[in-house]
Design a protein around this motif. Structure first.
Motif, PDB file in Angstrom:
ATOM      1  N   GLN A  30      44.522   2.482  10.022  1.00 24.17           N
ATOM      2  CA  GLN A  30      44.715   2.156   8.738  1.00 24.17           C
ATOM      3  C   GLN A  30      44.297   0.328   7.988  1.00 24.17           C
ATOM      4  OE1 GLN A  30      48.822   1.400   9.036  1.00 24.17           O
ATOM      5  NE2 GLN A  30      49.201   3.175   9.170  1.00 24.17           N
ATOM      6  N   THR A  31      43.503  -0.638   9.052  1.00 29.32           N
ATOM      7  CA  THR A  31      43.050  -1.530   8.798  1.00 29.32           C
ATOM      8  C   THR A  31      42.101  -1.254   8.532  1.00 29.32           C
ATOM      9  OG1 THR A  31      44.569  -2.942  10.002  1.00 29.32           O
ATOM     10  CG2 THR A  31      42.442  -4.241  10.095  1.00 29.32           C
ATOM     11  N   MET A  32      40.860  -0.327   9.238  1.00 28.82           N
ATOM     12  CA  MET A  32      39.511  -0.275   8.519  1.00 28.82           C
ATOM     13  C   MET A  32      38.989   1.333   7.784  1.00 28.82           C
ATOM     14  SD  MET A  32      37.038   1.821  11.446  1.00 28.82           S
ATOM     15  CE  MET A  32      37.935   4.241  11.650  1.00 28.82           C
ATOM     16  N   GLN A  33      40.172   1.718   7.247  1.00 36.10           N
ATOM     17  CA  GLN A  33      40.822   2.206   6.212  1.00 36.10           C
ATOM     18  C   GLN A  33      40.324   1.246   4.851  1.00 36.10           C
ATOM     19  OE1 GLN A  33      43.388   5.093   6.948  1.00 36.10           O
ATOM     20  NE2 GLN A  33      41.998   6.907   7.310  1.00 36.10           N
ATOM     21  N   ALA A  34      41.242   0.468   4.860  1.00 36.39           N
ATOM     22  CA  ALA A  34      41.246  -0.744   3.977  1.00 36.39           C
ATOM     23  C   ALA A  34      39.903  -1.360   4.202  1.00 36.39           C
ATOM     24  CB  ALA A  34      42.900  -1.735   4.521  1.00 36.39           C
ATOM     25  N   ARG A  35      39.578  -1.563   4.404  1.00 29.45           N
ATOM     26  CA  ARG A  35      38.474  -2.660   4.912  1.00 29.45           C
ATOM     27  C   ARG A  35      37.394  -1.935   3.970  1.00 29.45           C
ATOM     28  NH1 ARG A  35      38.526  -7.698   8.451  1.00 29.45           N
ATOM     29  NH2 ARG A  35      40.664  -8.394   8.732  1.00 29.45           N
ATOM     30  N   MET A  36      36.793  -0.615   4.428  1.00 32.58           N
ATOM     31  CA  MET A  36      36.016   0.465   4.701  1.00 32.58           C
ATOM     32  C   MET A  36      35.941   0.128   2.723  1.00 32.58           C
ATOM     33  SD  MET A  36      35.580   3.086   7.349  1.00 32.58           S
ATOM     34  CE  MET A  36      34.285   3.327   6.479  1.00 32.58           C
ATOM     35  N   ALA A  37      37.650   1.093   2.514  1.00 35.22           N
ATOM     36  CA  ALA A  37      38.188   1.655   0.682  1.00 35.22           C
ATOM     37  C   ALA A  37      37.072   0.025  -0.092  1.00 35.22           C
ATOM     38  CB  ALA A  37      38.879   1.359   0.901  1.00 35.22           C
ATOM     39  N   ALA A  38      37.566  -1.911   0.288  1.00 34.01           N
ATOM     40  CA  ALA A  38      36.837  -2.483  -0.153  1.00 34.01           C
ATOM     41  C   ALA A  38      35.416  -2.804  -0.489  1.00 34.01           C
ATOM     42  CB  ALA A  38      37.985  -3.854   0.603  1.00 34.01           C
ATOM     43  N   MET A  39      34.979  -2.184   0.914  1.00 34.83           N
ATOM     44  CA  MET A  39      33.919  -1.853   0.775  1.00 34.83           C
ATOM     45  C   MET A  39      33.161  -1.225  -0.261  1.00 34.83           C
ATOM     46  SD  MET A  39      30.992  -1.896   3.852  1.00 34.83           S
ATOM     47  CE  MET A  39      31.260  -0.184   4.440  1.00 34.83           C
ATOM     48  N   LEU A  40      33.805  -0.237  -0.221  1.00 36.41           N
ATOM     49  CA  LEU A  40      33.486   0.694  -1.343  1.00 36.41           C
ATOM     50  C   LEU A  40      33.599   0.850  -2.344  1.00 36.41           C
ATOM     51  CD1 LEU A  40      33.308   3.998   1.130  1.00 36.41           C
ATOM     52  CD2 LEU A  40      31.285   3.072   0.825  1.00 36.41           C
ATOM     53  N   ALA A  42      33.549  -2.404  -3.806  1.00 36.22           N
ATOM     54  CA  ALA A  42      33.740  -3.715  -4.735  1.00 36.22           C
ATOM     55  C   ALA A  42      32.524  -3.625  -6.106  1.00 36.22           C
ATOM     56  CB  ALA A  42      32.278  -4.230  -3.546  1.00 36.22           C
ATOM     57  N   GLU A  43      32.880  -4.296  -6.823  1.00 32.84           N
ATOM     58  CA  GLU A  43      31.878  -4.672  -7.879  1.00 32.84           C
ATOM     59  C   GLU A  43      30.615  -4.857  -8.101  1.00 32.84           C
ATOM     60  OE1 GLU A  43      34.417  -4.515 -11.686  1.00 32.84           O
ATOM     61  OE2 GLU A  43      36.204  -3.472 -10.028  1.00 32.84           O
ATOM     62  N   SER A  44      30.673  -5.517  -7.310  1.00 31.14           N
ATOM     63  CA  SER A  44      29.010  -6.374  -6.801  1.00 31.14           C
ATOM     64  C   SER A  44      28.450  -5.760  -5.542  1.00 31.14           C
ATOM     65  CB  SER A  44      29.316  -7.637  -7.407  1.00 31.14           C
ATOM     66  OG  SER A  44      29.788  -8.371  -6.307  1.00 31.14           O
ATOM     67  N   LEU A  45      27.472  -6.522  -5.545  1.00 32.96           N
ATOM     68  CA  LEU A  45      26.608  -5.907  -4.661  1.00 32.96           C
ATOM     69  C   LEU A  45      27.127  -7.551  -3.322  1.00 32.96           C
ATOM     70  CD1 LEU A  45      24.511  -5.259  -2.483  1.00 32.96           C
ATOM     71  CD2 LEU A  45      22.967  -6.704  -3.456  1.00 32.96           C
ATOM     72  N   GLN A  46      27.920  -8.797  -4.339  1.00 38.12           N
ATOM     73  CA  GLN A  46      27.952  -9.399  -3.101  1.00 38.12           C
ATOM     74  C   GLN A  46      29.470  -9.661  -2.796  1.00 38.12           C
ATOM     75  OE1 GLN A  46      26.670 -12.893  -2.039  1.00 38.12           O
ATOM     76  NE2 GLN A  46      28.045 -12.975  -0.546  1.00 38.12           N
ATOM     77  N   GLU A  47      30.378  -9.341  -3.537  1.00 38.77           N
ATOM     78  CA  GLU A  47      31.439  -8.268  -3.469  1.00 38.77           C
ATOM     79  C   GLU A  47      31.577  -7.528  -2.034  1.00 38.77           C
ATOM     80  OE1 GLU A  47      34.230  -7.363  -5.995  1.00 38.77           O
ATOM     81  OE2 GLU A  47      34.091  -8.832  -6.929  1.00 38.77           O
ATOM     82  N   GLN A  48      30.542  -6.225  -2.320  1.00 43.98           N
ATOM     83  CA  GLN A  48      30.602  -5.911  -0.917  1.00 43.98           C
ATOM     84  C   GLN A  48      29.504  -5.854  -0.030  1.00 43.98           C
ATOM     85  OE1 GLN A  48      26.774  -2.487  -2.040  1.00 43.98           O
ATOM     86  NE2 GLN A  48      28.669  -0.671  -1.193  1.00 43.98           N
ATOM     87  N   GLN A  49      29.015  -7.329   0.149  1.00 49.24           N
ATOM     88  CA  GLN A  49      28.364  -7.532   1.437  1.00 49.24           C
ATOM     89  C   GLN A  49      29.165  -8.142   2.566  1.00 49.24           C
ATOM     90  OE1 GLN A  49      25.049  -9.945  -0.501  1.00 49.24           O
ATOM     91  NE2 GLN A  49      24.230  -8.484  -0.041  1.00 49.24           N
ATOM     92  N   ASP A  50      30.366  -9.119   1.662  1.00 40.92           N
ATOM     93  CA  ASP A  50      31.123  -9.711   1.685  1.00 40.92           C
ATOM     94  C   ASP A  50      32.639  -9.122   2.640  1.00 40.92           C
ATOM     95  OD1 ASP A  50      29.789 -12.481   0.545  1.00 40.92           O
ATOM     96  OD2 ASP A  50      31.784 -12.379  -0.331  1.00 40.92           O
ATOM     97  N   ALA A  51      33.000  -7.900   1.933  1.00 46.96           N
ATOM     98  CA  ALA A  51      33.262  -6.672   2.294  1.00 46.96           C
ATOM     99  C   ALA A  51      33.056  -5.732   4.214  1.00 46.96           C
ATOM    100  CB  ALA A  51      33.660  -5.473   1.467  1.00 46.96           C
TER     101      ALA A  51
END
Length: 96
Positions: A30-40, A42-51
């Motif tokens: 569940q933790t991995m799925q939540a982190r992957m969802a946050a990455m996918l 993300a609204e900006s490239l910076q948010e995606q890189q942080d995730a």
């Protein structure tokens, strides 16, 4: 057909360990799925890189402590024979 003989206390301990393992596995999934969802999501490239960095850091926590020993063909456990100590091959039946 023969029946298996098992200690009931040991079976309970195994069942409890299996249940604990299953719960940990589900929580990690569940933790991995939540982190992957946050990455996918993300609204900006910076948010995606942080995730992605957060996901990588979390996944790195599951790596083994000691990596496998590096392979060195010059340092094999059995060594290589010394040609100066190798006898000449037999050329006649008498030498055998």
């Amino acid at each position: 057909m023969a029946k298996a003989v098992a200690d009931p206390a040991e079976l309970r301990r195994f069942a409890n360990d299996l249940k604990r393992f299953t719960n940990e596995l589900q929580a990690n999934m569940q933790t991995m799925q939540a982190r992957m969802a946050a990455m996918l999501e993300a609204e900006s490239l910076q948010e995606q890189q942080d995730a992605a960095a957060s996901l990588k850091e979390w996944m790195d926590s599951f790596t083994l402590e000691k990596p496998r020993d590096p392979f060195d063909p010059n340092n094999l456990p059995w060594g290589t024979p010394d040609p100066s100590l190798t006898p000449e091959p037999a050329t006649t039946a008498r030498e055998l």
